[in-house]
Write a protein that holds these residues in place. Structure first.
Motif, PDB file in Angstrom:
ATOM      1  N   THR B  91     -14.154 -78.179  74.684  1.00 47.62           N
ATOM      2  CA  THR B  91     -12.454 -77.126  73.936  1.00 47.62           C
ATOM      3  C   THR B  91     -12.082 -78.335  73.711  1.00 47.62           C
ATOM      4  O   THR B  91     -10.144 -78.571  73.023  1.00 47.62           O
ATOM      5  CB  THR B  91     -11.880 -76.378  74.936  1.00 47.62           C
ATOM      6  OG1 THR B  91     -12.725 -75.398  75.704  1.00 47.62           O
ATOM      7  CG2 THR B  91     -10.791 -75.782  74.662  1.00 47.62           C
ATOM      8  N   HIS B  95      -9.574 -80.707  70.037  1.00 48.39           N
ATOM      9  CA  HIS B  95      -8.709 -80.835  69.220  1.00 48.39           C
ATOM     10  C   HIS B  95      -8.559 -82.434  69.335  1.00 48.39           C
ATOM     11  O   HIS B  95      -7.593 -82.954  69.138  1.00 48.39           O
ATOM     12  CB  HIS B  95      -8.285 -80.298  70.338  1.00 48.39           C
ATOM     13  CG  HIS B  95      -8.160 -79.128  70.385  1.00 48.39           C
ATOM     14  ND1 HIS B  95      -8.756 -78.206  71.498  1.00 48.39           N
ATOM     15  CD2 HIS B  95      -7.246 -78.161  69.607  1.00 48.39           C
ATOM     16  CE1 HIS B  95      -8.360 -76.803  71.098  1.00 48.39           C
ATOM     17  NE2 HIS B  95      -8.113 -76.422  69.427  1.00 48.39           N
ATOM     18  N   GLN B 105      -7.614 -71.370  62.278  1.00 48.03           N
ATOM     19  CA  GLN B 105      -7.810 -70.134  63.262  1.00 48.03           C
ATOM     20  C   GLN B 105      -9.331 -69.940  63.656  1.00 48.03           C
ATOM     21  O   GLN B 105      -9.796 -70.277  64.930  1.00 48.03           O
ATOM     22  CB  GLN B 105      -6.529 -69.855  64.021  1.00 48.03           C
ATOM     23  CG  GLN B 105      -6.501 -69.555  65.164  1.00 48.03           C
ATOM     24  CD  GLN B 105      -6.006 -70.432  66.278  1.00 48.03           C
ATOM     25  OE1 GLN B 105      -5.654 -71.566  65.870  1.00 48.03           O
ATOM     26  NE2 GLN B 105      -6.932 -70.521  67.228  1.00 48.03           N
ATOM     27  N   THR B 106      -9.332 -69.347  62.761  1.00 48.39           N
ATOM     28  CA  THR B 106     -10.832 -68.487  63.439  1.00 48.39           C
ATOM     29  C   THR B 106     -12.312 -69.575  63.087  1.00 48.39           C
ATOM     30  O   THR B 106     -12.613 -69.193  63.802  1.00 48.39           O
ATOM     31  CB  THR B 106     -11.076 -67.277  62.184  1.00 48.39           C
ATOM     32  OG1 THR B 106     -11.238 -68.321  60.391  1.00 48.39           O
ATOM     33  CG2 THR B 106     -10.247 -66.083  61.519  1.00 48.39           C
ATOM     34  N   ASP B 107     -11.813 -69.842  62.412  1.00 45.88           N
ATOM     35  CA  ASP B 107     -12.653 -71.741  62.696  1.00 45.88           C
ATOM     36  C   ASP B 107     -13.055 -72.442  63.789  1.00 45.88           C
ATOM     37  O   ASP B 107     -14.124 -72.214  64.069  1.00 45.88           O
ATOM     38  CB  ASP B 107     -12.323 -72.665  61.501  1.00 45.88           C
ATOM     39  CG  ASP B 107     -13.039 -72.547  59.800  1.00 45.88           C
ATOM     40  OD1 ASP B 107     -12.835 -71.105  59.648  1.00 45.88           O
ATOM     41  OD2 ASP B 107     -12.023 -73.016  59.446  1.00 45.88           O
ATOM     42  N   LEU B 108     -11.730 -72.399  64.046  1.00 40.57           N
ATOM     43  CA  LEU B 108     -11.312 -73.165  65.995  1.00 40.57           C
ATOM     44  C   LEU B 108     -11.832 -71.523  66.921  1.00 40.57           C
ATOM     45  O   LEU B 108     -12.770 -72.552  67.569  1.00 40.57           O
ATOM     46  CB  LEU B 108      -9.949 -73.485  65.739  1.00 40.57           C
ATOM     47  CG  LEU B 108      -9.522 -74.534  65.600  1.00 40.57           C
ATOM     48  CD1 LEU B 108      -8.037 -74.569  65.897  1.00 40.57           C
ATOM     49  CD2 LEU B 108     -10.923 -75.523  66.004  1.00 40.57           C
ATOM     50  N   ASP B 109     -12.068 -70.541  66.613  1.00 34.85           N
ATOM     51  CA  ASP B 109     -11.948 -70.566  67.643  1.00 34.85           C
ATOM     52  C   ASP B 109     -13.471 -69.967  67.377  1.00 34.85           C
ATOM     53  O   ASP B 109     -14.183 -69.276  68.889  1.00 34.85           O
ATOM     54  CB  ASP B 109     -11.546 -68.858  67.469  1.00 34.85           C
ATOM     55  CG  ASP B 109     -10.198 -67.775  67.463  1.00 34.85           C
ATOM     56  OD1 ASP B 109      -9.815 -69.205  67.777  1.00 34.85           O
ATOM     57  OD2 ASP B 109      -9.312 -67.443  66.857  1.00 34.85           O
ATOM     58  N   LEU B 110     -14.300 -69.883  66.614  1.00 28.89           N
ATOM     59  CA  LEU B 110     -15.632 -70.111  66.089  1.00 28.89           C
ATOM     60  C   LEU B 110     -16.301 -71.357  67.434  1.00 28.89           C
ATOM     61  O   LEU B 110     -17.242 -71.295  67.855  1.00 28.89           O
ATOM     62  CB  LEU B 110     -15.733 -69.815  64.813  1.00 28.89           C
ATOM     63  CG  LEU B 110     -18.481 -70.000  64.603  1.00 28.89           C
ATOM     64  CD1 LEU B 110     -18.433 -69.323  65.166  1.00 28.89           C
ATOM     65  CD2 LEU B 110     -17.837 -70.508  63.061  1.00 28.89           C
ATOM     66  N   CYS B 112     -15.517 -72.502  69.638  1.00 27.19           N
ATOM     67  CA  CYS B 112     -15.080 -72.981  70.812  1.00 27.19           C
ATOM     68  C   CYS B 112     -16.268 -71.619  71.360  1.00 27.19           C
ATOM     69  O   CYS B 112     -16.318 -72.260  71.811  1.00 27.19           O
ATOM     70  CB  CYS B 112     -13.345 -72.842  70.763  1.00 27.19           C
ATOM     71  SG  CYS B 112     -12.322 -73.763  70.995  1.00 27.19           S
ATOM     72  N   SER B 113     -16.425 -70.974  70.986  1.00 25.21           N
ATOM     73  CA  SER B 113     -17.208 -70.047  71.223  1.00 25.21           C
ATOM     74  C   SER B 113     -18.766 -70.230  71.172  1.00 25.21           C
ATOM     75  O   SER B 113     -19.627 -70.926  72.486  1.00 25.21           O
ATOM     76  CB  SER B 113     -17.232 -69.189  70.092  1.00 25.21           C
ATOM     77  OG  SER B 113     -16.659 -68.280  69.692  1.00 25.21           O
ATOM     78  N   GLU B 116     -19.106 -72.032  74.578  1.00 27.63           N
ATOM     79  CA  GLU B 116     -18.624 -72.026  75.431  1.00 27.63           C
ATOM     80  C   GLU B 116     -20.416 -71.313  75.610  1.00 27.63           C
ATOM     81  O   GLU B 116     -20.963 -71.094  77.108  1.00 27.63           O
ATOM     82  CB  GLU B 116     -18.000 -70.612  75.344  1.00 27.63           C
ATOM     83  CG  GLU B 116     -16.448 -70.655  75.962  1.00 27.63           C
ATOM     84  CD  GLU B 116     -15.587 -69.901  75.250  1.00 27.63           C
ATOM     85  OE1 GLU B 116     -15.484 -68.776  75.234  1.00 27.63           O
ATOM     86  OE2 GLU B 116     -14.514 -70.806  75.086  1.00 27.63           O
TER      87      GLU B 116
END
Lengths: 331, 171
Positions: B91, B95, B105-110, B112-113, B116
């Motif tokens: 994470t 950045h 943001q959706t790309d970034l969320d993916l 990050c997932s 994880e």
């Protein structure tokens, strides 16, 4: 970095950040640290200098459970990440066996929810219990018994007997090292080791982390039966060493090895030769006087030799701790 | 003369903004495509060689691209064994990718997932998880590619129109 420093580094590196602080606080002598036990929701527990201790938030020893630091799920998960080099998928086979060997030869036992399929254990999930057993080498611990095992052509087939946690694997490791290296009066011999549980060589990325001698070849993580056959065929050893024998297949493989003119060093669980004799498969080898030497370690005393017997049961060496064992033992 | 120069400058500036918006869309598509390739590579390596994550990241770092730095820094972070988990480093490091602003943001969320869920599960689960991420990423990529032409056209027209409007106002 000195050996103790590197040992500390090896131990600290595999722990989660919250846990490493506890060990780093005090002036702990890492040579006396034997085990670290982590359980979710349970106190941080270590075995230090042969005794169990809880650690409090400041890394101090405590006997009170309430004051002890409680390990959480996240710390177990992070520790597992470090143990597996952030690659749990690469340690499936080890997880099936229930342990992972890390750098330095330390062994991490894991427990959690097992996933079974028809062939047996498939994997493990929800790992919540870790037991980090720190590797201990005691160079020279086999000095006393070595002269009794040597003969002109090589060594006697030898069985080391003791209950668990009495040091027979450590003893076997030192025997391997000394026989492999040799000394001024005795040439070294090629030793093949079948290290099914990675306890003898404690190989990490294929490299032994323990001193096992310069003429030693190790089959790491290999089942004993197949391993012994492979060593005979491929590495031409003079001695084959295996840990914790007992099954019918083990004994058959050992007989094959002995018939090939290779000397055998093995260990088995037991409190006495009677225990071994009463085992259905291994007992036959004792009765047939296959082993030339039996080394019995004293139960409850780590590394203490109780007695050394020959194939007829004559006592060649007595630790003098138990009167009943002096004299002849009828095999 | 001065007015004409001003008009040219305003028009050039607005066209430049339009071009910048289009190149940002284009960079996003290239970044997503690079990420898709990286996931494919990870999938293949985990399935066949079972290499550990540090080795895989080192191999990925040899490839030039938008995420070259991410792979390299991640490898270094993991090698430091500082006690933090994979997801923490991941994470933080995503950045630090220079062009991360091009992603939605959706790309970034993916992204990050993905971090994880890397390295902390058995092989089968790991491969299944990577398959899911690959599928989601493919969907995003297909949509981004489909929208690209339209978005490029709209951005160019909007900025040029804005330039013309500004010119008129200023004159």
């Amino acid at each position: 970095m000195d050996k103790m420093g590197s040992r500390k580094e090896e131990v600290i590196h595999i722990l989660a950040v919250g846990l490493r602080k506890l060990l780093d606080f005090g002036s702990m002598d890492f040579s006396k640290l034997q085990e670290i036990r982590l359980r979710v929701g349970a106190p941080f527990l270590i075995v230090y200098d042969g005794k169990e201790h809880f650690l409090d938030r400041a890394g101090r020893f405590t006997k009170e459970v309430d004051r002890a630091y409680t390990v959480n799920q996240r710390e177990i998960r992070e520790t597992l990440e470090h143990i597996s080099n952030y690659s749990m998928y690469a340690f499936e086979e080890e997880l099936r066996q229930g342990y992972i060997t890390v750098q330095g030869g330390h062994r991490v036992g894991v427990a959690g929810k097992m996933i079974w399929e028809r062939q047996g254990a498939k994997s493990m999930k929800h790992i919540s219990f870790l037991n980090i057993r720190l590797a201990h080498e005691v160079a020279g611990c086999a000095d006393v018994i070595l002269p009794y095992l040597i003969r002109e052509q090589g060594i006697f087939h030898t069985l080391l007997i003791s209950p668990p946690r009495c040091g027979k694997t450590t003893m076997l490791r030192d025997l391997i090292r000394q026989l492999s290296d040799g000394d001024g009066s005795r040439d070294g011999m090629t030793v093949g080791v079948v290290d099914e549980r990675s306890e003898l060589g404690a190989c990490y990325l294929g490299i032994p982390q323990n001193q096992v001698g310069c003429r030693t070849d190790i089959l790491d993580g290999c089942p004993k039966v197949e391993g012994m056959m492979m060593l005979v065929r491929s590495m031409a050893p003079k001695i084959i060493a295996v840990d914790e024998i007992g099954s019918r297949e083990d004994v058959e493989a050992m007989e094959y090895v002995m018939n090939c003119g290779i000397f055998l060093l093995a260990t088995a669980h037991g409190n006495s030769i009677d225990d071994i004799k009463n085992k259905p498969v291994l007992g036959r080898l004792v009765r047939e006087k296959v082993f030339g030497r039996y080394v019995l370690l004293q139960p409850g005393k780590i590394g203490k030799i109780q007695a050394i017997f020959d194939e007829r049961g004559s006592v060649l060496f007595s630790g003098g701790q138990q009167q009943g064992l002096s004299g002849r033992y009828a095999c | 003369m001065l007015k004409a120069a001003g008009v040219v400058l305003v028009l050039l500036g607005c066209s430049g903004m339009g071009w910048y918006a289009v190149s940002k869309h284009s960079a996003r598509i290239r970044m997503l495509a690079e990420l898709e390739q990286a996931l494919q590579y990870l999938y293949g390596e985990i399935e066949y060689s079972g290499c550990d994550m540090i080795e895989l990241l080192d191999k990925l770092a040899l490839r030039q691209g938008y995420f070259e730095g991410l792979w390299e820094n991640m490898g270094d972070c993991l090698r430091s064994y500082d006690g933090r988990g994979f997801a923490y480093h991941w994470t933080r490091e995503i950045h630090n990718v220079e062009t991360i602003g091009c992603l939605k943001q959706t790309d970034l969320d993916l992204l990050c997932s993905v971090g994880e869920n890397l390295g902390n599960m058995d092989r089968q689960t790991q491969l299944r998880t990577l398959e899911i991420f690959q599928a989601r990423l493919r969907e995003i990529l297909v949509q981004a590619r489909r929208e690209f032409g339209e978005k490029a056209k709209v951005s160019s027209i909007v900025w040029i129109t804005a330039g013309l409007f500004l010119t008129l106002v200023l004159i």
